[in-house]
Design a protein around this motif. Structure first.
Motif, PDB file in Angstrom:
ATOM      1  N   TYR A  23     -61.173  22.139 -18.429  1.00 36.97           N
ATOM      2  CA  TYR A  23     -59.879  22.468 -19.043  1.00 36.97           C
ATOM      3  C   TYR A  23     -60.062  22.807 -20.520  1.00 36.97           C
ATOM      4  O   TYR A  23     -59.461  23.736 -21.045  1.00 36.97           O
ATOM      5  CB  TYR A  23     -58.923  21.280 -18.907  1.00 36.97           C
ATOM      6  CG  TYR A  23     -58.663  20.868 -17.481  1.00 36.97           C
ATOM      7  CD1 TYR A  23     -57.992  21.713 -16.608  1.00 36.97           C
ATOM      8  CD2 TYR A  23     -59.092  19.640 -17.006  1.00 36.97           C
ATOM      9  CE1 TYR A  23     -57.765  21.335 -15.296  1.00 36.97           C
ATOM     10  CE2 TYR A  23     -58.863  19.254 -15.705  1.00 36.97           C
ATOM     11  CZ  TYR A  23     -58.196  20.105 -14.844  1.00 36.97           C
ATOM     12  OH  TYR A  23     -57.964  19.731 -13.564  1.00 36.97           O
ATOM     13  N   GLY A  24     -60.909  21.993 -21.167  1.00 35.06           N
ATOM     14  CA  GLY A  24     -61.190  22.213 -22.579  1.00 35.06           C
ATOM     15  C   GLY A  24     -61.804  23.576 -22.817  1.00 35.06           C
ATOM     16  O   GLY A  24     -61.460  24.275 -23.768  1.00 35.06           O
ATOM     17  N   MET A  25     -62.705  23.955 -21.916  1.00 31.84           N
ATOM     18  CA  MET A  25     -63.394  25.250 -22.078  1.00 31.84           C
ATOM     19  C   MET A  25     -62.423  26.413 -21.887  1.00 31.84           C
ATOM     20  O   MET A  25     -62.468  27.403 -22.625  1.00 31.84           O
ATOM     21  CB  MET A  25     -64.536  25.353 -21.080  1.00 31.84           C
ATOM     22  CG  MET A  25     -65.718  24.492 -21.478  1.00 31.84           C
ATOM     23  SD  MET A  25     -67.061  24.728 -20.338  1.00 31.84           S
ATOM     24  CE  MET A  25     -68.163  23.443 -20.820  1.00 31.84           C
ATOM     25  N   VAL A  26     -61.559  26.302 -20.883  1.00 32.45           N
ATOM     26  CA  VAL A  26     -60.565  27.371 -20.651  1.00 32.45           C
ATOM     27  C   VAL A  26     -59.637  27.486 -21.865  1.00 32.45           C
ATOM     28  O   VAL A  26     -59.367  28.573 -22.366  1.00 32.45           O
ATOM     29  CB  VAL A  26     -59.744  27.090 -19.363  1.00 32.45           C
ATOM     30  CG1 VAL A  26     -58.603  28.075 -19.219  1.00 32.45           C
ATOM     31  CG2 VAL A  26     -60.631  27.144 -18.144  1.00 32.45           C
ATOM     32  N   GLY A  27     -59.175  26.306 -22.349  1.00 37.03           N
ATOM     33  CA  GLY A  27     -58.293  26.293 -23.520  1.00 37.03           C
ATOM     34  C   GLY A  27     -58.972  26.886 -24.734  1.00 37.03           C
ATOM     35  O   GLY A  27     -58.375  27.669 -25.474  1.00 37.03           O
ATOM     36  N   ALA A  28     -60.254  26.521 -24.938  1.00 39.78           N
ATOM     37  CA  ALA A  28     -60.998  27.024 -26.092  1.00 39.78           C
ATOM     38  C   ALA A  28     -61.198  28.535 -25.986  1.00 39.78           C
ATOM     39  O   ALA A  28     -61.082  29.262 -26.982  1.00 39.78           O
ATOM     40  CB  ALA A  28     -62.341  26.315 -26.178  1.00 39.78           C
ATOM     41  N   ALA A  29     -61.463  29.016 -24.773  1.00 42.60           N
ATOM     42  CA  ALA A  29     -61.656  30.459 -24.578  1.00 42.60           C
ATOM     43  C   ALA A  29     -60.362  31.209 -24.897  1.00 42.60           C
ATOM     44  O   ALA A  29     -60.373  32.251 -25.568  1.00 42.60           O
ATOM     45  CB  ALA A  29     -62.081  30.735 -23.135  1.00 42.60           C
ATOM     46  N   ARG A  30     -59.243  30.654 -24.451  1.00 43.61           N
ATOM     47  CA  ARG A  30     -57.945  31.280 -24.731  1.00 43.61           C
ATOM     48  C   ARG A  30     -57.659  31.286 -26.243  1.00 43.61           C
ATOM     49  O   ARG A  30     -57.210  32.297 -26.787  1.00 43.61           O
ATOM     50  CB  ARG A  30     -56.832  30.512 -24.025  1.00 43.61           C
ATOM     51  CG  ARG A  30     -56.802  30.726 -22.528  1.00 43.61           C
ATOM     52  CD  ARG A  30     -55.646  29.973 -21.952  1.00 43.61           C
ATOM     53  NE  ARG A  30     -55.564  30.119 -20.509  1.00 43.61           N
ATOM     54  CZ  ARG A  30     -54.533  29.716 -19.787  1.00 43.61           C
ATOM     55  NH1 ARG A  30     -53.516  29.148 -20.371  1.00 43.61           N
ATOM     56  NH2 ARG A  30     -54.512  29.870 -18.481  1.00 43.61           N
ATOM     57  N   ALA A  31     -57.924  30.134 -26.891  1.00 45.60           N
ATOM     58  CA  ALA A  31     -57.679  30.036 -28.336  1.00 45.60           C
ATOM     59  C   ALA A  31     -58.548  31.044 -29.083  1.00 45.60           C
ATOM     60  O   ALA A  31     -58.090  31.690 -30.031  1.00 45.60           O
ATOM     61  CB  ALA A  31     -57.961  28.617 -28.814  1.00 45.60           C
ATOM     62  N   GLY A  32     -59.802  31.191 -28.624  1.00 44.45           N
ATOM     63  CA  GLY A  32     -60.719  32.128 -29.255  1.00 44.45           C
ATOM     64  C   GLY A  32     -60.250  33.570 -29.128  1.00 44.45           C
ATOM     65  O   GLY A  32     -60.365  34.367 -30.068  1.00 44.45           O
ATOM     66  N   GLN A  33     -59.691  33.906 -27.965  1.00 43.83           N
ATOM     67  CA  GLN A  33     -59.197  35.277 -27.773  1.00 43.83           C
ATOM     68  C   GLN A  33     -57.964  35.553 -28.644  1.00 43.83           C
ATOM     69  O   GLN A  33     -57.846  36.615 -29.235  1.00 43.83           O
ATOM     70  CB  GLN A  33     -58.828  35.481 -26.304  1.00 43.83           C
ATOM     71  CG  GLN A  33     -60.018  35.877 -25.450  1.00 43.83           C
ATOM     72  CD  GLN A  33     -59.613  35.938 -23.992  1.00 43.83           C
ATOM     73  OE1 GLN A  33     -59.392  34.901 -23.368  1.00 43.83           O
ATOM     74  NE2 GLN A  33     -59.497  37.118 -23.464  1.00 43.83           N
ATOM     75  N   MET A  34     -57.067  34.562 -28.708  1.00 45.20           N
ATOM     76  CA  MET A  34     -55.826  34.739 -29.476  1.00 45.20           C
ATOM     77  C   MET A  34     -56.092  34.852 -30.973  1.00 45.20           C
ATOM     78  O   MET A  34     -55.377  35.539 -31.696  1.00 45.20           O
ATOM     79  CB  MET A  34     -54.890  33.558 -29.223  1.00 45.20           C
ATOM     80  CG  MET A  34     -54.254  33.576 -27.861  1.00 45.20           C
ATOM     81  SD  MET A  34     -53.376  32.054 -27.566  1.00 45.20           S
ATOM     82  CE  MET A  34     -52.062  32.132 -28.760  1.00 45.20           C
ATOM     83  N   PHE A  35     -57.123  34.143 -31.401  1.00 48.19           N
ATOM     84  CA  PHE A  35     -57.533  34.062 -32.799  1.00 48.19           C
ATOM     85  C   PHE A  35     -57.553  35.443 -33.477  1.00 48.19           C
ATOM     86  O   PHE A  35     -57.024  35.626 -34.565  1.00 48.19           O
ATOM     87  CB  PHE A  35     -58.922  33.425 -32.760  1.00 48.19           C
ATOM     88  CG  PHE A  35     -59.615  33.228 -34.052  1.00 48.19           C
ATOM     89  CD1 PHE A  35     -59.302  32.142 -34.855  1.00 48.19           C
ATOM     90  CD2 PHE A  35     -60.615  34.095 -34.458  1.00 48.19           C
ATOM     91  CE1 PHE A  35     -59.969  31.937 -36.038  1.00 48.19           C
ATOM     92  CE2 PHE A  35     -61.280  33.888 -35.637  1.00 48.19           C
ATOM     93  CZ  PHE A  35     -60.955  32.810 -36.433  1.00 48.19           C
ATOM     94  N   PHE A  36     -58.153  36.451 -32.778  1.00 45.37           N
ATOM     95  CA  PHE A  36     -58.331  37.770 -33.394  1.00 45.37           C
ATOM     96  C   PHE A  36     -57.011  38.511 -33.541  1.00 45.37           C
ATOM     97  O   PHE A  36     -56.797  39.224 -34.504  1.00 45.37           O
ATOM     98  CB  PHE A  36     -59.315  38.601 -32.559  1.00 45.37           C
ATOM     99  CG  PHE A  36     -60.686  38.010 -32.553  1.00 45.37           C
ATOM    100  CD1 PHE A  36     -61.510  38.157 -33.655  1.00 45.37           C
ATOM    101  CD2 PHE A  36     -61.146  37.271 -31.482  1.00 45.37           C
ATOM    102  CE1 PHE A  36     -62.770  37.580 -33.687  1.00 45.37           C
ATOM    103  CE2 PHE A  36     -62.398  36.699 -31.494  1.00 45.37           C
ATOM    104  CZ  PHE A  36     -63.216  36.857 -32.598  1.00 45.37           C
TER     105      PHE A  36
END
Lengths: 155, 309
Positions: free
Chosen positions: B126-139
């Motif tokens: 779950y953490g990895m999926v959340g982190a991946a989403r946060a990373g994409q939104m970041f840009f």
């Protein structure tokens, strides 16, 4: 969306639909609520029957300490039914959230008496008599203050 | 001694913590009122944090305890320093700091980077999926935020700078129009930064529990929550500096106005959170890439032409 926005802003000036909990703490419970077990050290003889019958492995004895893990307990009341001396009592009290797991552990001391001759710990004679006679004894014979081993030696 | 007072009392940790906690408390209360609920007391975030501070830490196997606590702690330090880079009334007159908006922008990114690292570090799916989403939104939202702060840096008289004080003191008629035009873009850049609805995509509670913070507990989670409160205070303050004449009036009234601005932004956030449902990542990227970023770029170009002509 505009309609919803209007509702939300109007709601700010309306009374809430939910009601505040009056008691502030959950003291009152339903009469059918069984509650959780409490151990009475003064009535325990350390026979381990409760440990034997507990289906969820929630009770253990370490030395003279009697430990109930309320995280594991399912409140089935098997321990109270099995205890011959009524040492397990169910109190209809709620258990809420806790800061530490240790708060769910109830630790009590098993209060055994010592043999008058050798000093070995042994069950209270009045408890045994009460179990035998069905009522609290008026006076206790002196030989019952000895452990079974010392009693046999004296005979 | 004076520096320590500024760092830990005003405008540092204590002020930020109290302001952030009250902003979050008011937001939760307002959200509840809008839903016809009573809601928690306004001081609830402080109780939550207090409880988390003393709770037992339950961390995944194979994770070093020092690193587990260090990841959320580093952004806390960054955010406390962030308060020293803003021209708060009673503080801006005596400090030697330059109120650099670029530095504030970088420092406010550290909490999110820490969350992304934490999400991968704890090895939770779950953490990895959340982190991946946060990373994409970041840009996406940072591109918008950069457009907004670059447009705001063109306010006032030349030479133009990224100094927050210069932006806060620019109140010519043209500056007011530009500020008003950048306001919606600012809100749309801050909402996903704070992971609020409709952009709470990394923390999608129903699907992936708590996103990058799924495995955070006890003191580590307390630090993450504290970071969130500090971020709320920082963005509330930035809103007041940009869009209210906080530095054009006496410091006493300026401080009250700053707090009012922060609370009104919180009210807007609570209202938007109630009004909207969570977007999908594809909808989010399409909204930012096709509409918001081009519009903000257009505004930046127009501002630049108007200012240099």
């Amino acid at each position: 969306m505009l309609k919803l926005a209007g509702w939300l802003l109007k709601n700010l000036f309306k009374k809430p639909l939910t009601i505040e909990f009056k008691g502030k703490s959950l003291k009152e419970v339903r009469t059918t609520y069984r509650g959780y077990p409490t151990h009475r050290g003064e009535r325990c003889v350390g026979c381990r029957l409760c440990i034997y019958v507990c289906p969820s492995d929630a009770i253990r004895i370490e030395g003279s300490l009697f430990i109930i893990n309320k995280c594991k307990c399912t409140a089935c009341k098997d321990c109270a039914d099995a205890c011959p001396f009524g040492a397990m009592q169910f109190i209809p009290r709620l258990i809420g959230t806790a800061i530490s797991k240790n708060e769910y552990m109830e630790i009590t001391e098993i209060k055994l008496v010592k043999c008058e001759n050798c000093g070995e710990p042994m069950p209270k004679p009045e408890l045994l008599l009460e179990r035998l006679l069905g009522k609290p004894p008026k006076n206790i014979p002196s030989y019952l203050n000895l452990c079974p081993k010392c009693r046999r030696q004296q005979i | 001694m004076e520096f320590l007072k500024e760092l830990f009392l005003y405008p540092g940790l204590f002020f930020g913590f109290i302001l952030g906690g009250l902003l979050e408390g008011v937001k939760r209360k307002l959200k509840a009122k809008m839903q016809l609920r009573i809601g928690p007391p306004i001081t609830q975030p402080f109780y939550d944090l207090n409880k988390l501070m003393v709770k037992t830490i339950t961390k995944p196997y194979g994770v070093a305890p020092s690193v587990y606590l260090l990841i959320p702690f580093i952004p806390t330090i960054a955010l406390i320093f962030c308060f020293l880079l803003m021209p708060y009334p009673f503080y801006q007159e005596k400090t030697a700091f330059s109120f650099d908006l670029i530095l504030v922008f970088y420092l406010t990114e550290i909490p999110l980077l820490a969350q992304i690292i934490f999400g991968y570090f704890t090895k939770s799916p779950y953490g990895m999926v959340g982190a991946a989403r946060a990373g994409q939104m970041f840009f996406y939202y940072n591109a918008l935020f950069i457009m907004v702060i670059t447009t705001l840096s063109l306010l006032g008289d030349p030479p133009y700078s990224f100094c927050i004080k210069t932006i806060a003191e620019a109140w010519s008629p043209l500056d007011i129009v530009i500020k008003l035009l950048t306001l919606p873009f600012f809100v749309f850049a801050v909402l996903p930064k704070l992971k609020l609805n409709p952009f709470s995509i990394p923390d999608a509670e129903a699907e992936i529990l708590e996103g990058p913070l799924t495995e955070a507990s006890g003191l580590a989670l307390a630090f993450f929550k504290l970071n969130y409160l500090l971020e709320l205070a920082i963005f509330g303050s930035l809103f007041s500096f940009f869009y209210l004449p906080v530095l054009k009036i006496s410091p006493q009234i300026g401080l009250i106005l700053l707090l009012l601005g922060a609370f009104s932004l919180t009210f807007a956030f609570g209202f938007v959170e109630n009004l909207t449902a969570r977007l999908r990542l594809s909808q989010f990227s399409s909204l930012y890439l096709n509409h918001l970023i081009p519009l903000a770029t257009g505004l930046l170009v127009i501002t630049w032409i108007l200012k240099t002509w």
